[in-house]
Design a protein around this motif. Structure first.
Motif, PDB file in Angstrom:
ATOM      1  N   LEU A  96      14.281  26.914  35.267  1.00  0.00           N
ATOM      2  CA  LEU A  96      13.699  28.248  35.094  1.00  0.00           C
ATOM      3  C   LEU A  96      12.188  28.236  35.328  1.00  0.00           C
ATOM      4  CD1 LEU A  96      15.692  29.414  31.939  1.00  0.00           C
ATOM      5  CD2 LEU A  96      15.966  30.239  34.280  1.00  0.00           C
ATOM      6  N   ALA A  97      11.505  27.193  34.846  1.00  0.00           N
ATOM      7  CA  ALA A  97      10.061  27.089  35.063  1.00  0.00           C
ATOM      8  C   ALA A  97       9.741  26.944  36.545  1.00  0.00           C
ATOM      9  CB  ALA A  97       9.498  25.909  34.276  1.00  0.00           C
ATOM     10  N   CYS A  98      10.562  26.191  37.248  1.00  0.00           N
ATOM     11  CA  CYS A  98      10.320  25.999  38.681  1.00  0.00           C
ATOM     12  C   CYS A  98      10.540  27.296  39.459  1.00  0.00           C
ATOM     13  CB  CYS A  98      11.237  24.899  39.219  1.00  0.00           C
ATOM     14  SG  CYS A  98      10.804  23.239  38.631  1.00  0.00           S
ATOM     15  N   ILE A  99      11.521  28.101  39.054  1.00  0.00           N
ATOM     16  CA  ILE A  99      11.743  29.396  39.711  1.00  0.00           C
ATOM     17  C   ILE A  99      10.539  30.306  39.489  1.00  0.00           C
ATOM     18  CG2 ILE A  99      13.140  31.492  39.668  1.00  0.00           C
ATOM     19  CD1 ILE A  99      15.552  29.716  38.962  1.00  0.00           C
ATOM     20  N   LEU A 100      10.031  30.351  38.245  1.00  0.00           N
ATOM     21  CA  LEU A 100       8.866  31.183  37.949  1.00  0.00           C
ATOM     22  C   LEU A 100       7.653  30.727  38.761  1.00  0.00           C
ATOM     23  CD1 LEU A 100       7.583  33.446  36.280  1.00  0.00           C
ATOM     24  CD2 LEU A 100       7.214  31.773  34.442  1.00  0.00           C
ATOM     25  N   SER A 102       7.688  29.183  41.690  1.00  0.00           N
ATOM     26  CA  SER A 102       7.882  29.507  43.102  1.00  0.00           C
ATOM     27  C   SER A 102       7.575  30.971  43.384  1.00  0.00           C
ATOM     28  CB  SER A 102       9.330  29.193  43.514  1.00  0.00           C
ATOM     29  OG  SER A 102       9.609  27.816  43.344  1.00  0.00           O
ATOM     30  N   LEU A 103       8.052  31.864  42.513  1.00  0.00           N
ATOM     31  CA  LEU A 103       7.802  33.292  42.710  1.00  0.00           C
ATOM     32  C   LEU A 103       6.320  33.628  42.588  1.00  0.00           C
ATOM     33  CD1 LEU A 103      10.808  34.761  40.683  1.00  0.00           C
ATOM     34  CD2 LEU A 103      10.542  34.746  43.171  1.00  0.00           C
ATOM     35  N   THR A 104       5.643  33.010  41.624  1.00  0.00           N
ATOM     36  CA  THR A 104       4.232  33.317  41.400  1.00  0.00           C
ATOM     37  C   THR A 104       3.362  32.751  42.516  1.00  0.00           C
ATOM     38  OG1 THR A 104       4.645  33.244  39.012  1.00  0.00           O
ATOM     39  CG2 THR A 104       2.354  33.198  39.720  1.00  0.00           C
ATOM     40  N   LEU A 105       3.602  31.495  42.876  1.00  0.00           N
ATOM     41  CA  LEU A 105       2.821  30.884  43.948  1.00  0.00           C
ATOM     42  C   LEU A 105       3.068  31.571  45.287  1.00  0.00           C
ATOM     43  CD1 LEU A 105       3.208  27.108  42.975  1.00  0.00           C
ATOM     44  CD2 LEU A 105       1.124  28.495  42.849  1.00  0.00           C
ATOM     45  N   GLY A 106       4.269  32.136  45.446  1.00  0.00           N
ATOM     46  CA  GLY A 106       4.578  32.854  46.683  1.00  0.00           C
ATOM     47  C   GLY A 106       3.982  34.245  46.730  1.00  0.00           C
ATOM     48  N   GLY A 107       3.373  34.672  45.623  1.00  0.00           N
ATOM     49  CA  GLY A 107       2.732  35.985  45.590  1.00  0.00           C
ATOM     50  C   GLY A 107       3.700  37.147  45.549  1.00  0.00           C
ATOM     51  N   ILE A 108       4.940  36.891  45.131  1.00  0.00           N
ATOM     52  CA  ILE A 108       5.951  37.963  45.131  1.00  0.00           C
ATOM     53  C   ILE A 108       6.476  38.253  43.726  1.00  0.00           C
ATOM     54  CG2 ILE A 108       6.666  37.532  47.515  1.00  0.00           C
ATOM     55  CD1 ILE A 108       9.025  35.924  46.414  1.00  0.00           C
ATOM     56  N   ILE A 109       5.825  37.715  42.725  1.00  0.00           N
ATOM     57  CA  ILE A 109       6.304  37.879  41.357  1.00  0.00           C
ATOM     58  C   ILE A 109       6.174  39.336  40.912  1.00  0.00           C
ATOM     59  CG2 ILE A 109       4.068  37.330  40.304  1.00  0.00           C
ATOM     60  CD1 ILE A 109       7.524  36.281  38.953  1.00  0.00           C
ATOM     61  N   GLN A 110       7.188  39.831  40.252  1.00  0.00           N
ATOM     62  CA  GLN A 110       7.193  41.162  39.661  1.00  0.00           C
ATOM     63  C   GLN A 110       7.301  41.034  38.140  1.00  0.00           C
ATOM     64  OE1 GLN A 110       6.904  44.012  41.586  1.00  0.00           O
ATOM     65  NE2 GLN A 110       6.659  42.623  43.335  1.00  0.00           N
ATOM     66  N   VAL A 111       6.821  42.047  37.423  1.00  0.00           N
ATOM     67  CA  VAL A 111       6.835  41.977  35.962  1.00  0.00           C
ATOM     68  C   VAL A 111       8.257  41.821  35.438  1.00  0.00           C
ATOM     69  CG1 VAL A 111       6.339  43.250  33.846  1.00  0.00           C
ATOM     70  CG2 VAL A 111       4.685  43.249  35.696  1.00  0.00           C
ATOM     71  N   TRP A 112       9.218  42.530  36.035  1.00  0.00           N
ATOM     72  CA  TRP A 112      10.587  42.446  35.533  1.00  0.00           C
ATOM     73  C   TRP A 112      11.157  41.034  35.711  1.00  0.00           C
ATOM     74  CZ3 TRP A 112      14.783  40.983  38.403  1.00  0.00           C
ATOM     75  CH2 TRP A 112      14.668  41.033  39.811  1.00  0.00           C
ATOM     76  N   GLU A 113      10.694  40.315  36.747  1.00  0.00           N
ATOM     77  CA  GLU A 113      11.153  38.941  36.950  1.00  0.00           C
ATOM     78  C   GLU A 113      10.592  38.009  35.883  1.00  0.00           C
ATOM     79  OE1 GLU A 113      11.637  38.969  41.817  1.00  0.00           O
ATOM     80  OE2 GLU A 113       9.661  38.607  40.927  1.00  0.00           O
ATOM     81  N   VAL A 114       9.321  38.244  35.490  1.00  0.00           N
ATOM     82  CA  VAL A 114       8.734  37.450  34.401  1.00  0.00           C
ATOM     83  C   VAL A 114       9.531  37.661  33.122  1.00  0.00           C
ATOM     84  CG1 VAL A 114       6.663  36.983  33.059  1.00  0.00           C
ATOM     85  CG2 VAL A 114       6.450  37.667  35.447  1.00  0.00           C
ATOM     86  N   ALA A 181       4.251  25.516  37.503  1.00  0.00           N
ATOM     87  CA  ALA A 181       4.715  24.344  38.245  1.00  0.00           C
ATOM     88  C   ALA A 181       4.543  23.070  37.426  1.00  0.00           C
ATOM     89  CB  ALA A 181       3.960  24.236  39.569  1.00  0.00           C
ATOM     90  N   VAL A 182       3.392  22.930  36.778  1.00  0.00           N
ATOM     91  CA  VAL A 182       3.155  21.752  35.934  1.00  0.00           C
ATOM     92  C   VAL A 182       4.165  21.706  34.794  1.00  0.00           C
ATOM     93  CG1 VAL A 182       1.522  20.672  34.334  1.00  0.00           C
ATOM     94  CG2 VAL A 182       0.719  21.566  36.538  1.00  0.00           C
ATOM     95  N   ASN A 183       4.467  22.862  34.208  1.00  0.00           N
ATOM     96  CA  ASN A 183       5.452  22.892  33.130  1.00  0.00           C
ATOM     97  C   ASN A 183       6.826  22.434  33.624  1.00  0.00           C
ATOM     98  OD1 ASN A 183       6.561  23.504  30.532  1.00  0.00           O
ATOM     99  ND2 ASN A 183       7.355  25.412  31.371  1.00  0.00           N
TER     100      ASN A 183
END
Length: 424
Positions: A96-100, A102-114, A181-183
């Motif tokens: 789950l941490a790795c998915i978060l 990837s989405l954040t580093l890719g610049g496509i993260i949305q609040v609902w995904e967080v 990513a570190v987490n």
């Protein structure tokens, strides 16, 4: 030097167990990553929305599943191999941490995904926490259990000291995604430690009825045990009304104290420093006697420190008050954990510690939700002052009833130690 060595030996005596050393090292690394993600996640939500209400809802999403599902997690911990449960939950948390990340580093993260990923992580924690709490006694035995609990608190708060400070610097430099990513990578340490443990065959625990019936049995045991019941209620009040200050920290930093991510990390680390000092002090104790006083005074001191923090407008005074709050809160929680585990039989350990987790972590999201709503209406300072005042009152009530609770605890221990009556 001899006296210092003896003191260190007493403080770290649970580390003489190889399996616990592996667990200790893995958890220390992993928890640093967890604290980094906690700070970065709050900052990300606040940066995207600027909403106090959503900060509170974020806290509910990440810890609410513990309140709803920890009782089931306790049944699982009492029925199945706790070592295997931990391997599964830690692996899920890493993914789950790795998915978060990837989405954040890719610049496509949305609040609902967080929010969605935080809810899934909270669900994993609902099964992880009871199993982890109950697994400690399998690694160290009953004699070293109080010391191991205090050491667990020390690594939790050592990570709380380092994680937010690292997160603040990393967010300022490269953004929130690298904290996630570190987490994700940090979970490899605890998984490796679990796989490296030398374990004897674990006897199969009896399957005694449905999950619901076993949840009822655990709740019935706690409800009928006045000292444990009262300790858990006080933990719940402190978590509900006191710990909600953490979700409002971005508001204090941004609007009241004047700062950014580094200031947020510093304040969170100050709280962790005080908590670490309390955990190490408790680790050096060789007995359970007197911990009831630590519980009462911890709750009262925690409330007073929060009330004073809510009135501070100086950054370093605020940091000092949060350090005091961290010390008092951890003194209460670690002492409560030790007292509860010293009184509960192993057959109820997983379910009782699940209820402890529901009070400690599960009530926090309700407090976060309440704090977010209140802060949006009466302001963050008054919200924190109100929560601190409730903690003071609860601590004073507990202190008043402490002599009766001690006597009840003595009667129960004497009854459990007495031989069974002769047959016929």
């Amino acid at each position: 030097m001899t006296r210092l060595s003896a003191k260190f030996g007493a403080t770290a005596r649970a580390l003489r167990h190889r399996n616990y050393r592996l667990f200790f090292a893995g958890q220390l690394i992993s928890l640093i990553g967890t604290w980094m993600q906690t700070v970065a996640q709050s900052w990300l939500v606040y940066r995207l929305t600027g909403s106090a209400e959503l900060l509170g809802l974020m806290g509910f999403a990440s810890q609410g599943p513990v309140l709803l599902l920890a009782a089931v997690g306790g049944v699982i911990a009492d029925r199945y191999d706790r070592h295997r449960i931990l391997l599964l939950t830690q692996t899920v948390s890493m993914v789950l941490a790795c998915i978060l990340a990837s989405l954040t580093l890719g610049g496509i993260i949305q609040v609902w995904e967080v929010f969605g990923l935080a809810t899934l992580l909270g669900t994993a924690n609902a099964f992880d926490i009871p199993a982890r709490q109950a697994f400690v006694v399998e690694m160290v035995g009953a004699d070293d259990l109080p010391n191991a609990i205090a050491l667990n608190s020390s690594i939790f708060n050592g990570a709380r000291l380092l994680g937010p400070a690292i997160a603040g610097a990393l967010i300022a430099a490269v953004g929130e995604g690298w904290c996630f990513a570190v987490n994700g990578l940090s979970f490899l340490a605890v998984i490796t430690g679990l796989l490296a443990m030398r374990r004897q065959a674990v006897p199969q625990r009896r399957d005694e009825g449905s999950v619901l019936s076993r949840v009822r049995q655990g709740m019935g045991f706690v409800a009928g045990h006045a000292p444990i019941r009262t300790l858990l209620l006080l933990v719940g009040v402190s978590s509900l009304m006191g710990m909600s200050y953490t979700v409002l920290m971005p508001i204090f930093v941004d609007h009241i104290l004047g700062g950014g991510p580094r200031a947020l990390g510093t304040l969170m680390s100050a709280s962790g420093l005080g908590a670490l000092a309390a955990a190490l002090m408790l680790a050096g104790r060789g007995k359970v006697a007197g911990l009831g006083d630590w519980v009462a005074r911890g709750a009262i001191g925690f409330g007073f420190a929060l009330a004073l923090f809510s009135m501070s407008r100086w950054f370093w005074l605020s940091a000092a008050l949060l350090s005091c709050a961290g010390f008092a809160f951890m003194a209460q929680m670690a002492a409560s954990n030790t007292l509860v585990q010293s009184m509960v039989p192993d057959e109820y350990r997983g379910r009782t510690m699940a209820l402890y987790s529901m009070m400690f972590l599960g009530m926090a999201p309700l407090g976060a939700l309440l704090a977010g709503v209140l802060a949006g209406r009466i302001g963050a300072p008054l919200t924190v002052a109100l929560g601190g005042s409730v903690c003071v009152v609860a601590g004073l009530v507990f202190l008043r009833h402490l002599p009766a609770l001690r006597e009840e605890g003595r009667r129960r221990r004497a009854a459990e130690a007495a031989p069974p009556p002769p047959l016929g």
